[in-house]
Design a protein around this motif. Structure first.
Motif, PDB file in Angstrom:
ATOM      1  N   ASN A  36      37.366   4.142 -38.721  1.00 44.99           N
ATOM      2  CA  ASN A  36      37.064   2.732 -37.906  1.00 44.99           C
ATOM      3  C   ASN A  36      35.718   1.846 -38.801  1.00 44.99           C
ATOM      4  O   ASN A  36      35.883   0.835 -38.386  1.00 44.99           O
ATOM      5  CB  ASN A  36      36.088   3.747 -36.299  1.00 44.99           C
ATOM      6  CG  ASN A  36      36.481   3.668 -35.464  1.00 44.99           C
ATOM      7  OD1 ASN A  36      38.889   2.914 -35.087  1.00 44.99           O
ATOM      8  ND2 ASN A  36      36.397   5.119 -34.308  1.00 44.99           N
ATOM      9  N   HIS A  40      37.408  -1.021 -39.023  1.00 44.76           N
ATOM     10  CA  HIS A  40      36.506  -2.472 -37.739  1.00 44.76           C
ATOM     11  C   HIS A  40      34.859  -2.509 -38.962  1.00 44.76           C
ATOM     12  O   HIS A  40      34.852  -4.512 -38.820  1.00 44.76           O
ATOM     13  CB  HIS A  40      35.746  -1.833 -36.311  1.00 44.76           C
ATOM     14  CG  HIS A  40      37.069  -1.328 -36.157  1.00 44.76           C
ATOM     15  ND1 HIS A  40      38.334  -2.517 -35.825  1.00 44.76           N
ATOM     16  CD2 HIS A  40      37.946  -0.176 -35.327  1.00 44.76           C
ATOM     17  CE1 HIS A  40      39.576  -1.639 -35.106  1.00 44.76           C
ATOM     18  NE2 HIS A  40      39.131  -0.117 -35.108  1.00 44.76           N
ATOM     19  N   GLN A  70      29.833  -4.077 -40.166  1.00 45.47           N
ATOM     20  CA  GLN A  70      29.557  -4.610 -38.811  1.00 45.47           C
ATOM     21  C   GLN A  70      29.504  -3.902 -37.196  1.00 45.47           C
ATOM     22  O   GLN A  70      29.727  -2.739 -37.725  1.00 45.47           O
ATOM     23  CB  GLN A  70      30.655  -5.397 -38.365  1.00 45.47           C
ATOM     24  CG  GLN A  70      31.236  -6.988 -38.546  1.00 45.47           C
ATOM     25  CD  GLN A  70      31.851  -7.997 -37.917  1.00 45.47           C
ATOM     26  OE1 GLN A  70      32.787  -7.739 -37.775  1.00 45.47           O
ATOM     27  NE2 GLN A  70      31.696  -7.894 -36.930  1.00 45.47           N
ATOM     28  N   THR A  71      28.940  -4.330 -36.935  1.00 46.97           N
ATOM     29  CA  THR A  71      28.235  -3.857 -35.468  1.00 46.97           C
ATOM     30  C   THR A  71      28.668  -3.919 -34.612  1.00 46.97           C
ATOM     31  O   THR A  71      29.559  -4.830 -34.709  1.00 46.97           O
ATOM     32  CB  THR A  71      26.965  -3.875 -35.190  1.00 46.97           C
ATOM     33  OG1 THR A  71      26.495  -4.937 -35.056  1.00 46.97           O
ATOM     34  CG2 THR A  71      25.564  -3.396 -37.059  1.00 46.97           C
ATOM     35  N   ILE A  77      33.590  -0.052 -25.189  1.00 47.51           N
ATOM     36  CA  ILE A  77      34.671   0.251 -25.589  1.00 47.51           C
ATOM     37  C   ILE A  77      35.271   1.000 -24.309  1.00 47.51           C
ATOM     38  O   ILE A  77      34.608   2.002 -23.950  1.00 47.51           O
ATOM     39  CB  ILE A  77      34.863   1.415 -26.690  1.00 47.51           C
ATOM     40  CG1 ILE A  77      34.329   0.428 -27.788  1.00 47.51           C
ATOM     41  CG2 ILE A  77      35.819   1.149 -27.167  1.00 47.51           C
ATOM     42  CD1 ILE A  77      34.356  -1.198 -28.673  1.00 47.51           C
ATOM     43  N   GLY A  93      43.044   1.935 -29.179  1.00 46.33           N
ATOM     44  CA  GLY A  93      41.817   2.790 -28.279  1.00 46.33           C
ATOM     45  C   GLY A  93      41.627   3.995 -28.252  1.00 46.33           C
ATOM     46  O   GLY A  93      40.938   4.139 -27.459  1.00 46.33           O
ATOM     47  N   ALA A  94      42.154   5.133 -29.448  1.00 45.68           N
ATOM     48  CA  ALA A  94      41.634   6.285 -28.735  1.00 45.68           C
ATOM     49  C   ALA A  94      41.148   6.778 -29.901  1.00 45.68           C
ATOM     50  O   ALA A  94      40.596   8.108 -29.564  1.00 45.68           O
ATOM     51  CB  ALA A  94      42.764   7.098 -28.772  1.00 45.68           C
TER      52      ALA A  94
ATOM     53  N   ARG B  56      46.021   7.404 -35.208  1.00 49.01           N
ATOM     54  CA  ARG B  56      47.413   5.906 -35.754  1.00 49.01           C
ATOM     55  C   ARG B  56      49.095   6.724 -35.623  1.00 49.01           C
ATOM     56  O   ARG B  56      49.641   5.881 -35.187  1.00 49.01           O
ATOM     57  CB  ARG B  56      46.781   5.323 -37.159  1.00 49.01           C
ATOM     58  CG  ARG B  56      45.702   4.466 -37.177  1.00 49.01           C
ATOM     59  CD  ARG B  56      45.688   3.673 -36.310  1.00 49.01           C
ATOM     60  NE  ARG B  56      44.029   3.510 -35.930  1.00 49.01           N
ATOM     61  CZ  ARG B  56      43.419   2.989 -36.740  1.00 49.01           C
ATOM     62  NH1 ARG B  56      44.063   1.810 -37.892  1.00 49.01           N
ATOM     63  NH2 ARG B  56      42.109   2.344 -36.010  1.00 49.01           N
ATOM     64  N   TRP B  59      49.487   6.804 -32.293  1.00 46.52           N
ATOM     65  CA  TRP B  59      50.511   4.972 -31.886  1.00 46.52           C
ATOM     66  C   TRP B  59      51.901   5.404 -32.129  1.00 46.52           C
ATOM     67  O   TRP B  59      52.499   4.356 -31.094  1.00 46.52           O
ATOM     68  CB  TRP B  59      48.946   4.374 -32.017  1.00 46.52           C
ATOM     69  CG  TRP B  59      48.254   4.098 -31.362  1.00 46.52           C
ATOM     70  CD1 TRP B  59      46.582   4.125 -32.097  1.00 46.52           C
ATOM     71  CD2 TRP B  59      47.459   4.262 -29.980  1.00 46.52           C
ATOM     72  NE1 TRP B  59      45.880   4.633 -30.800  1.00 46.52           N
ATOM     73  CE2 TRP B  59      46.609   4.790 -29.301  1.00 46.52           C
ATOM     74  CE3 TRP B  59      48.603   4.300 -28.745  1.00 46.52           C
ATOM     75  CZ2 TRP B  59      45.947   4.261 -28.388  1.00 46.52           C
ATOM     76  CZ3 TRP B  59      48.134   4.414 -26.855  1.00 46.52           C
ATOM     77  CH2 TRP B  59      46.645   4.570 -27.468  1.00 46.52           C
TER      78      TRP B  59
HETATM   79  N1  LIG Z   1      32.503   1.504 -36.886  1.00 44.28           N
HETATM   80  C1  LIG Z   1      32.852   0.758 -35.645  1.00 44.28           C
HETATM   81  N2  LIG Z   1      32.721  -0.753 -36.603  1.00 44.28           N
HETATM   82  C2  LIG Z   1      32.742  -2.158 -35.767  1.00 44.28           C
HETATM   83  N3  LIG Z   1      33.902  -1.919 -34.412  1.00 44.28           N
HETATM   84  C3  LIG Z   1      34.306  -0.477 -34.012  1.00 44.28           C
HETATM   85  C4  LIG Z   1      33.871   1.003 -35.235  1.00 44.28           C
HETATM   86  N4  LIG Z   1      34.213   1.512 -34.373  1.00 44.28           N
HETATM   87  C5  LIG Z   1      35.448   1.862 -33.363  1.00 44.28           C
HETATM   88  N5  LIG Z   1      35.001   0.118 -33.363  1.00 44.28           N
HETATM   89  C6  LIG Z   1      35.216  -0.600 -32.477  1.00 44.28           C
HETATM   90  O1  LIG Z   1      35.714   0.104 -30.624  1.00 44.28           O
HETATM   91  C7  LIG Z   1      37.271  -0.419 -30.722  1.00 44.28           C
HETATM   92  C8  LIG Z   1      37.692   0.988 -30.048  1.00 44.28           C
HETATM   93  O2  LIG Z   1      38.195   1.742 -31.406  1.00 44.28           O
HETATM   94  P1  LIG Z   1      38.638   3.432 -31.574  1.00 44.28           P
HETATM   95  O3  LIG Z   1      39.276   4.062 -29.802  1.00 44.28           O
HETATM   96  O4  LIG Z   1      38.493   4.414 -33.085  1.00 44.28           O
HETATM   97  O5  LIG Z   1      40.425   2.669 -31.991  1.00 44.28           O
HETATM   98  P2  LIG Z   1      41.382   1.177 -32.479  1.00 44.28           P
HETATM   99  O6  LIG Z   1      40.545   1.822 -33.972  1.00 44.28           O
HETATM  100  O7  LIG Z   1      42.564   1.913 -32.440  1.00 44.28           O
HETATM  101  O8  LIG Z   1      40.590   0.093 -31.623  1.00 44.28           O
HETATM  102  C9  LIG Z   1      38.293  -0.815 -31.935  1.00 44.28           C
HETATM  103  O9  LIG Z   1      38.799  -1.760 -32.019  1.00 44.28           O
HETATM  104  C10 LIG Z   1      36.366  -2.012 -32.501  1.00 44.28           C
HETATM  105  O10 LIG Z   1      36.318  -2.910 -31.972  1.00 44.28           O
END
Ligand SMILES: Nc1ncnc2c1ncn2[C@@H]1O[C@H](COP(=O)(O)OP(=O)(O)O)[C@@H](O)[C@H]1O
Ligand SMILES: Nc1ncnc2c1ncn2[C@@H]1O[C@H](COP(=O)(O)OP(=O)(O)O)[C@@H](O)[C@H]1O
Lengths: 125, 110, 110, 125
Positions: A36, A40, A70-71, A77, A93-94, B56, B59
Motif C-alpha cells: 500500500n 498508494h 501521500q496520506t 476506507i 481493497g482487501a 493482489r 484478486w
Molecule cells: N499507505 C497508503 N497510502 C495512501 N493510501 C492508502 C494507503 N494504504 C491504503 N490506502 C488507500 O486505501 C485503499 C484500500 O487499501 P487496501 O485495502 O489495501 O486495498 P487496495 O490496495 O487493493 O486498494 C487504497 O485503495 C488506497 O486508496
C-alpha cells in the motif's frame, strides 16, 4: 525491499516463538502494508523509502513502518463485502481488511516530524 | 514465477510456484488470461508449490473466477497449502472457490 | 488382489495390484462388472501395480472394452508397465486400447 | 503350482542370462501352457499332475511340461483374428498363439509312455 521487510518480521516472530501460522500471517500483513505504501503512498514502485522496525516485548510483536508518501484517511476506507454474488464483488481493497484481521492493534499517524507511521502490534497466542 | 499449463479435455491445469504478491500477480493474471483467451473456462489452479499469496493474488483468482463463471465454467483450486487456505478464510473469500485435495480429483470433477 | 475404485464425474478409476492370471482374472472381471452395472462405461484401469497379466486377463480387458464401447464409453489403460505393454503388442491387441502415461491424463481425457 | 513352475523357469532363465523382457515372456508362455493343461487337459483346477523340467544348454532354454490329461490337435486350433472391429472379436484362444509368439520351438507329443509332453525352446538373444 518488500520481501526483505517480510523476512525481517518473520525472523523476529520466529525467534519470539510465534507459531508458523501466525508467522505467515505477520508476513502477509506486512506485505500488504508495504504494498500500500509503495502503490498508494508513493504512487508506484521504488519511488521512496520505507523504514521498518520490528521488536518483541511483553508477548507482543510490534512492527513500525515509516514512509514519506501521500496520506489518506483509513477510517474512510470501507470493508470489502463478500456476501454478494461473485459478479457483484468489487475487486479491490482487501489489504487493509487483512491487516486488521491479522494484527491486534493498527495505528496510522500521518505527517509527524518523522513522516507517516503505521504501527502494527500482534499478541503472541 | 515458473508457470506450467496442461490441457485436458474439459479443463486446463495451471501451475505456478513461489510467491504471488504485488510483484508477480500480473504474471499469474497473464497465465490465466491466455487460457481464457482460448475460450477455455474450466481451470484447475494447482497451488502445491505456492509459498505466499497476497491480496493482489486473491484478486487475480477472484477476477478469473468471475470470468469463468460468466461462461459457465469454473476456476477450482487444488493442493492449497494450509497457510494459504487460511488466507482465503481470513479474507472471507473461501465460498467463491471449490478446493480439491489433489489435481486428479479436481480434473476428474470437470 | 487388492482392488480400489474411485469415481470421478465422467469416469471411474479401477486399480488392482499383483498378478492377473487364470486364478485371479475373475476378480478383476467382477470389479469391472460392478462399475458397468452402475451404467458407468468410462473406465480408467490403473495398471501401475500389475506385475503380470496372462491371456485370461487380456480377455477380461477386451470384454470390458466391448461392453464400454457398445455404450459409447471406453476402457482406457494408464501406467502400463513395459512388460505388459509388450504382451499387448505380442498378442496383437494393442489397437483396441488407448494407453496413458498416468491416471491424470487418462481421467482428463474423458 | 502354476506360479511355482513359472518361478522355476524365470529363475533358470535369469541364471542363464536371459534379459528381463525375455524372462517375463518365458513366464507368460509357461503360465499359458500350464493353464491350458489344467483347464483343458484336466478339465478344471487341481485335478492332475504337471511335471516341469527346465534346462539351459547351447544358448537354448528348454522347458518340458508333462501331463496325463486329455489330448487335442494343436494344428486344428485357429489363430485369433484381431483385424476386425472389437465387437466381432471372438474372445478365447490367445494362449497357444502367445506361446508360439514367444518360443522358438513348440512341440506337442501325446500319449507317450510318459503321458503328454509339451516341449518349448527359446533361444537366448
Ligand atoms: N499507505 C497508503 N497510502 C495512501 N493510501 C492508502 C494507503 N494504504 C491504503 N490506502 C488507500 O486505501 C485503499 C484500500 O487499501 P487496501 O485495502 O489495501 O486495498 P487496495 O490496495 O487493493 O486498494 C487504497 O485503495 C488506497 O486508496
Ligand atoms: N493342454 C491342452 N489340453 C487340451 N486342450 C487344449 C490344451 N491346450 C489347448 N487346448 C485347446 O486349444 C484351444 C485354444 O487354447 P488357447 O489358445 O490357450 O486358448 P483358450 O485356453 O483361451 O481357449 C483350447 O480352447 C483347447 O480347446
Amino acid at each position: 525491499m518488500l520481501e526483505e521487510i517480510g523476512a525481517l518480521v518473520v525472523q523476529t516472530a520466529q525467534d519470539a516463538g510465534f507459531n508458523p501460522k501466525d508467522c505467515y500471517a505477520l508476513q502477509l500483513a506486512v506485505d500488504e502494508a508495504c504494498t500500500n505504501i509503495i502503490e498508494h503512498g508513493y504512487g508506484g514502485e521504488s519511488r521512496g523509502e520505507i523504514e521498518c522496525s520490528c521488536s518483541y516485548a511483553g508477548d507482543q510483536l510490534t512492527v513500525v513502518l515509516r514512509d514519506w508518501g501521500q496520506t489518506f484517511s483509513p477510517e474512510d476506507i470501507p470493508e470489502p463485502n463478500f456476501n454478494v454474488p461473485i459478479d457483484k464483488v468489487q475487486t479491490r481493497g482487501a489489504g487493509l481488511f487483512l491487516i486488521h484481521k491479522i494484527m491486534d492493534q493498527v495505528t496510522f499517524e500521518f505527517n509527524t516530524p518523522n513522516g507517516n507511521t503505521l504501527t502494527m502490534v500482534k499478541q503472541k497466542s | 514465477m515458473d508457470i506450467s499449463k496442461t490441457q485436458y479435455k474439459r479443463c486446463d491445469v495451471v501451475k505456478t510456484s513461489g510467491r504471488i504478491s504485488s510483484l508477480t500477480a500480473s504474471e499469474l493474471e497473464e497465465a490465466f488470461g491466455e487460457v481464457l483467451e482460448d475460450k477455455k473456462f474450466g481451470i484447475v489452479f494447482d497451488m502445491s508449490e505456492i509459498e505466499f499469496i497476497s491480496s493482489r493474488g486473491l484478486w487475480v483468482l477472484l477476477e478469473t473466477q468471475k470470468t469463468c463463471k460468466k461462461s459457465r465454467g469454473e476456476l477450482v483450486l487444488a493442493n492449497v497449502p494450509e497457510n494459504i487456505q487460511g488466507t482465503f478464510d481470513l479474507a472471507g473469500m473461501k465460498h467463491f472457490f471449490t478446493f480439491y485435495d489433489d489435481v486428479l480429483s479436481a480434473v476428474g470433477n470437470f
